[in-house]
Design a protein around this motif. Structure first.
Motif, short mmCIF file in Angstrom:
data_model
loop_
_atom_site.label_atom_id
_atom_site.label_comp_id
_atom_site.label_asym_id
_atom_site.label_seq_id
_atom_site.Cartn_x
_atom_site.Cartn_y
_atom_site.Cartn_z
N MET A 146 -5.77 11.24 -16.01
CA MET A 146 -6.21 9.85 -16.13
C MET A 146 -5.32 8.94 -15.28
O MET A 146 -5.81 8.03 -14.61
N ALA A 147 -4.01 9.21 -15.31
CA ALA A 147 -3.08 8.42 -14.50
C ALA A 147 -3.36 8.62 -13.01
O ALA A 147 -3.26 7.68 -12.21
N GLN A 148 -3.72 9.84 -12.64
CA GLN A 148 -4.04 10.12 -11.24
C GLN A 148 -5.28 9.34 -10.80
O GLN A 148 -5.31 8.77 -9.70
N GLU A 149 -6.29 9.31 -11.64
CA GLU A 149 -7.51 8.56 -11.31
C GLU A 149 -7.21 7.07 -11.18
O GLU A 149 -7.74 6.39 -10.30
N LEU A 150 -6.35 6.56 -12.07
CA LEU A 150 -5.98 5.14 -12.01
C LEU A 150 -5.23 4.85 -10.71
O LEU A 150 -5.52 3.86 -10.02
N ALA A 151 -4.27 5.71 -10.36
CA ALA A 151 -3.51 5.51 -9.14
C ALA A 151 -4.41 5.60 -7.91
O ALA A 151 -4.25 4.85 -6.95
N LYS A 152 -5.36 6.54 -7.96
CA LYS A 152 -6.29 6.69 -6.85
C LYS A 152 -7.13 5.43 -6.66
O LYS A 152 -7.31 4.95 -5.53
N SER A 153 -7.65 4.87 -7.76
CA SER A 153 -8.48 3.67 -7.67
C SER A 153 -7.69 2.50 -7.11
O SER A 153 -8.18 1.75 -6.25
N ALA A 154 -6.45 2.33 -7.61
CA ALA A 154 -5.62 1.22 -7.14
C ALA A 154 -5.31 1.37 -5.65
O ALA A 154 -5.33 0.40 -4.89
N TYR A 155 -5.02 2.60 -5.25
CA TYR A 155 -4.68 2.86 -3.85
C TYR A 155 -5.89 2.60 -2.95
O TYR A 155 -5.78 1.95 -1.90
N GLU A 156 -7.07 3.10 -3.34
CA GLU A 156 -8.26 2.91 -2.52
C GLU A 156 -8.69 1.46 -2.46
O GLU A 156 -9.16 0.98 -1.41
N ASP A 157 -8.52 0.71 -3.56
CA ASP A 157 -8.84 -0.72 -3.55
C ASP A 157 -7.93 -1.47 -2.59
O ASP A 157 -8.37 -2.37 -1.86
N ARG A 188 -6.45 -0.27 0.03
CA ARG A 188 -6.85 0.08 1.39
C ARG A 188 -8.08 -0.71 1.82
O ARG A 188 -8.18 -1.19 2.96
N ALA A 189 -9.01 -0.85 0.89
CA ALA A 189 -10.23 -1.61 1.19
C ALA A 189 -9.90 -3.06 1.49
O ALA A 189 -10.50 -3.68 2.38
N ASN A 190 -8.96 -3.60 0.75
CA ASN A 190 -8.57 -5.00 0.97
C ASN A 190 -7.91 -5.21 2.32
O ASN A 190 -7.92 -6.31 2.88
N LEU A 191 -7.30 -4.14 2.84
CA LEU A 191 -6.67 -4.23 4.17
C LEU A 191 -7.70 -4.07 5.29
O LEU A 191 -7.36 -4.17 6.47
N ASN A 192 -8.96 -3.81 4.89
CA ASN A 192 -10.03 -3.58 5.86
C ASN A 192 -9.68 -2.46 6.85
O ASN A 192 -9.91 -2.56 8.05
N ALA A 193 -9.06 -1.41 6.27
CA ALA A 193 -8.68 -0.27 7.12
C ALA A 193 -9.92 0.37 7.70
O ALA A 193 -10.92 0.57 7.02
N GLU A 194 -9.86 0.65 8.98
CA GLU A 194 -11.00 1.26 9.65
C GLU A 194 -11.02 2.75 9.37
O GLU A 194 -10.07 3.45 9.68
N PRO A 195 -12.06 3.28 8.77
CA PRO A 195 -12.13 4.73 8.53
C PRO A 195 -12.10 5.48 9.86
O PRO A 195 -12.75 5.08 10.82
N VAL A 196 -11.33 6.54 9.90
CA VAL A 196 -11.21 7.29 11.15
C VAL A 196 -12.08 8.54 11.16
O VAL A 196 -12.16 9.22 12.17
N ASN A 197 -12.70 8.87 10.05
CA ASN A 197 -13.48 10.11 9.97
C ASN A 197 -14.98 9.84 9.79
O ASN A 197 -15.70 10.71 9.35
N LYS A 198 -15.42 8.63 10.12
CA LYS A 198 -16.83 8.31 9.94
C LYS A 198 -17.72 9.00 10.96
O LYS A 198 -18.82 9.41 10.66
N LYS A 199 -17.20 9.12 12.20
CA LYS A 199 -18.02 9.72 13.24
C LYS A 199 -17.96 11.24 13.14
O LYS A 199 -16.88 11.79 13.00
N ILE A 256 0.81 -1.21 0.00
CA ILE A 256 0.00 0.00 0.00
C ILE A 256 0.85 1.27 0.00
O ILE A 256 0.45 2.29 -0.55
N ASN A 257 2.05 1.19 0.61
CA ASN A 257 2.92 2.37 0.63
C ASN A 257 3.41 2.72 -0.77
O ASN A 257 3.53 3.90 -1.12
N GLN A 258 3.70 1.68 -1.58
CA GLN A 258 4.11 1.93 -2.96
C GLN A 258 2.97 2.55 -3.76
O GLN A 258 3.18 3.44 -4.59
N LEU A 259 1.76 2.06 -3.51
CA LEU A 259 0.60 2.62 -4.22
C LEU A 259 0.34 4.06 -3.78
O LEU A 259 -0.04 4.91 -4.59
N LYS A 260 0.56 4.33 -2.50
CA LYS A 260 0.38 5.70 -2.02
C LYS A 260 1.41 6.62 -2.67
O LYS A 260 1.10 7.75 -3.07
#
Length: 395
Positions: free
Chosen positions: A55-66, A68-79, A3-7
């Motif tokens: 377009m490259a930014q959108e692709l990188a964003k999608s890969a990064y967010e996917d 994160r989702a796979n890591l089941n990261a707990e959102p910290v800003n939901k509340k 995930i750090n490389q994707l970030k």
């Protein structure tokens, strides 16, 4: 790929877009000044590059967010943040910022997908307040807060006003007056950045201590950076006489600026120059600099304030001390985007090997010369006293 490389890829893609958008803004300014400054082919290539970068930014964003989702990261800003009287609680906002800051350092994400943290307004206010405790040249210039990356302003130049024409014929044609001269000043917000290394023990500190550390660190960086850019513009003053004697200072004061500017003008020099000026005497043995009766710790030359800046903020040039006279608020404007941002990593740039954290601070502003007739620059090494017997003679 972790995930750090994707970030990192997401950050780099975002940086590429920002750089190209800045370049596009500069193209627009160039073309406004000179329609032939860039070819149609150059413009098309830039637009195509920007489109591909987004377009490259959108692709990188999608890969990064996917990832994160796979890591089941707990959102910290939901509340939602606690709200009192319709306004978010200030301490809760600080707690949330520090929580996001720690998450960004330890996991590479704040839970919102943002690349970096934009410093909250209340913390920015603390930074701005602290900068005033340093010798900041920003306080001498005009500051305008802006919300766009580029723009322009129209200013009125100082111009000689001529009298109305004498019409000796009742039927004579009335001509046009000499209208004020206007000039267009364009600004382009630049990004100024630096990296500081801290130990990871910082993350174990309390919220208030972390906030105070960030405020102190950012304020120092902010003052040094803005002082440097303001000094660059101050160096564009058109008149740069060399001061060697008492009467040269009088010439600088009386014969370089429009009298309309003089009423709001002041002298500015560094600590070393101030020390020399404080010892200069007139023909009657009186010091050139006199204490301000309303504030004895401040000094005046002919009723004009003398502002002393530390040598490290306003350095000598080629062994000569700087001396400015005028009104910098009328001559210089700092366009402030007010979007400070912190990015961190504990993996890249050698952080992993040394168990440290790298913090990258970004500030966004531009400094422009508005009126080169509002101040003058001079320099001196030593200043001779006024010759005895010349007081009141004009010599």
């Amino acid at each position: 790929m972790n995930i750090n490389q994707l970030k990192d890829a997401f950050d780099m893609a975002g940086q590429k877009v920002q750089d190209l958008e800045d370049k596009r803004a500069q193209f627009a300014i160039d073309l406004g000044n000179d329609a032939s400054s860039h070819s149609v082919d150059d413009i098309n290539k830039l637009n195509a590059s920007l489109k591909n970068a987004k377009m490259a930014q959108e692709l990188a964003k999608s890969a990064y967010e996917d990832a994160r989702a796979n890591l089941n990261a707990e959102p910290v800003n939901k509340k939602p943040l606690p709200v009192k009287d319709g306004k978010p609680d200030a301490q809760a906002m600080k707690n949330q910022f520090v929580k996001d800051f720690k998450n960004l350092v330890t996991s590479g994400t704040t839970g919102t997908g943002n690349a970096g943290l934009t410093i909250p307004e209340d913390i920015q206010l603390q930074i701005r307040t602290l900068t005033r405790s340093f010798t900041s040249l920003e306080s001498l210039a005009n500051v305008e807060n802006v919300t766009t990356s580029h723009g322009s302003r129209v200013y009125e130049k100082l111009a000689d006003i001529t009298p109305l024409k004498d019409l000796d014929d009742e039927s004579a044609l009335i001509g046009d007056n000499d209208d004020p001269e206007l000039t267009v000043v364009k600004y382009l917000i630049h990004r100024y950045a630096g990296i500081t290394t801290v130990t990871n023990t910082l993350l174990k500190d309390t919220v208030d201590n972390i906030i105070q550390w960030l405020v102190n660190w950012a304020a120092k960086k902010d003052v040094v950076t803005r002082n440097a850019k303001i000094l660059e513009v101050m160096g564009k003053a058109p008149k740069k006489p060399t001061i060697s004697q008492f009467d040269n200072i009088k010439d600088l004061e009386n014969n370089t600026l429009d009298p309309a500017i003089e009423s709001t003008s002041s002298f500015i020099t560094n600590q070393s120059g101030y020390n020399i000026l404080s010892k200069v005497k007139d023909a009657d043995g009186r010091y050139l600099m006199q204490p301000d009766v309303t504030s004895p710790d401040k000094y005046l030359i002919d009723g004009k304030p003398v502002i002393r800046i530390a040598d490290k903020w306003l350095p000598d040039v080629s062994g000569s001390h700087p001396l400015y006279f005028g009104d910098l608020k009328q001559g210089i404007t700092l366009f402030d985007r007010q979007q400070m941002q912190i990015d961190t990593t504990n993996v890249g740039a050698g952080s992993f090997e040394h168990d440290t954290t790298k913090l990258r601070f970004i500030d966004r502003f531009d400094v422009q010369l508005i009126d080169d007739g509002a101040f003058a620059a001079a320099s001196f090494k030593t200043v001779a006293n006024q010759a005895q017997g010349t007081a009141g003679t004009g010599k």
